[in-house]
Enzyme design. Structure first.
Site, PDB file in Angstrom:
ATOM      1  N   CYS A   3       0.867  -1.180   0.000  1.00 16.39           N
ATOM      2  CA  CYS A   3       0.000   0.000   0.000  1.00 16.39           C
ATOM      3  C   CYS A   3       0.902   1.228   0.000  1.00 16.39           C
ATOM      4  CB  CYS A   3      -0.982  -0.016   1.173  1.00 16.39           C
ATOM      5  SG  CYS A   3      -0.265   0.229   2.812  1.00 16.39           S
ATOM      6  N   ARG A   9      -3.326  -0.850   5.314  1.00 12.28           N
ATOM      7  CA  ARG A   9      -3.824  -1.936   4.474  1.00 12.28           C
ATOM      8  C   ARG A   9      -2.837  -3.077   4.279  1.00 12.28           C
ATOM      9  NH1 ARG A   9      -5.360   1.571  -0.585  1.00 12.28           N
ATOM     10  NH2 ARG A   9      -3.472   2.626   0.142  1.00 12.28           N
ATOM     11  N   ASP A 120      -8.254   3.016   1.289  1.00 15.15           N
ATOM     12  CA  ASP A 120      -7.386   3.458   2.379  1.00 15.15           C
ATOM     13  C   ASP A 120      -8.253   3.990   3.527  1.00 15.15           C
ATOM     14  OD1 ASP A 120      -5.424   4.455   4.040  1.00 15.15           O
ATOM     15  OD2 ASP A 120      -4.390   5.567   2.457  1.00 15.15           O
TER      16      ASP A 120
END
Length: 159
Positions: A3, A9, A120
């Site tokens: 990420c 994440r 996100d």
């Protein structure tokens, strides 16, 4: 797992997949790691909210530390799984041409959900972290089912 900052994440995905790999007895055959496309948080643990939500589902992210994606990662790992289009673009910009086929979106492996990205949750509320876990658990289950290393080993021949 990749990420942007490697604090929400991708460490969540690393923790989930590691738990699934261990549960399937495949820890000697499958290695899981995570990184960020940007070096904003290198050396830091995952976001406290990500850790809290993951822990509620039985995943311990506390030992993970953020690191930045490197060109060597594309040689070390068979798959580089990104969370969204921006991560994909950044990863591909760093990726040697011969390894570009290793870059996929984690959501490509979702079984139940239709998603093109793991959103996100950093600037959002608690529900965002739950949504990340829902998508990541689904995609990791699909990924594990698709991996050749997860297939049963053929019976050994005896002399």
């Amino acid at each position: 797992m990749v990420c942007m900052g490697n604090i929400c994440r991708s460490p969540t995905a690393q923790g989930v997949l590691q738990a699934m790999v261990q549960g399937a007895g495949l820890q000697g055959r499958i290695t899981v790691d995570s990184a960020g496309t940007h070096g904003y948080h290198v050396g830091l643990p995952p976001d406290a909210r990500a850790q809290r939500h993951a822990a509620r589902r039985g995943y311990d992210l506390s030992r993970l530390r953020a690191r930045q994606l490197t060109a060597r990662d594309f040689e070390r790992f068979d798959l580089v799984l990104v969370m969204d289009q921006a991560n994909e673009s950044a990863a591909l910009a760093l990726c040697p041409p011969a390894q570009r086929g290793r870059v996929l979106r984690l959501t490509d492996f979702c079984l139940r959900y239709q998603a093109s990205a793991v959103p996100d949750p950093y600037y959002g509320a608690a529900q965002g972290f739950e949504e990340v876990l829902d998508l990541v658990e689904d995609a990791c289950a699909g990924l594990l089912a698709a991996l050749p290393a997860a297939s049963p080993e053929p019976p050994k021949q005896h002399a």
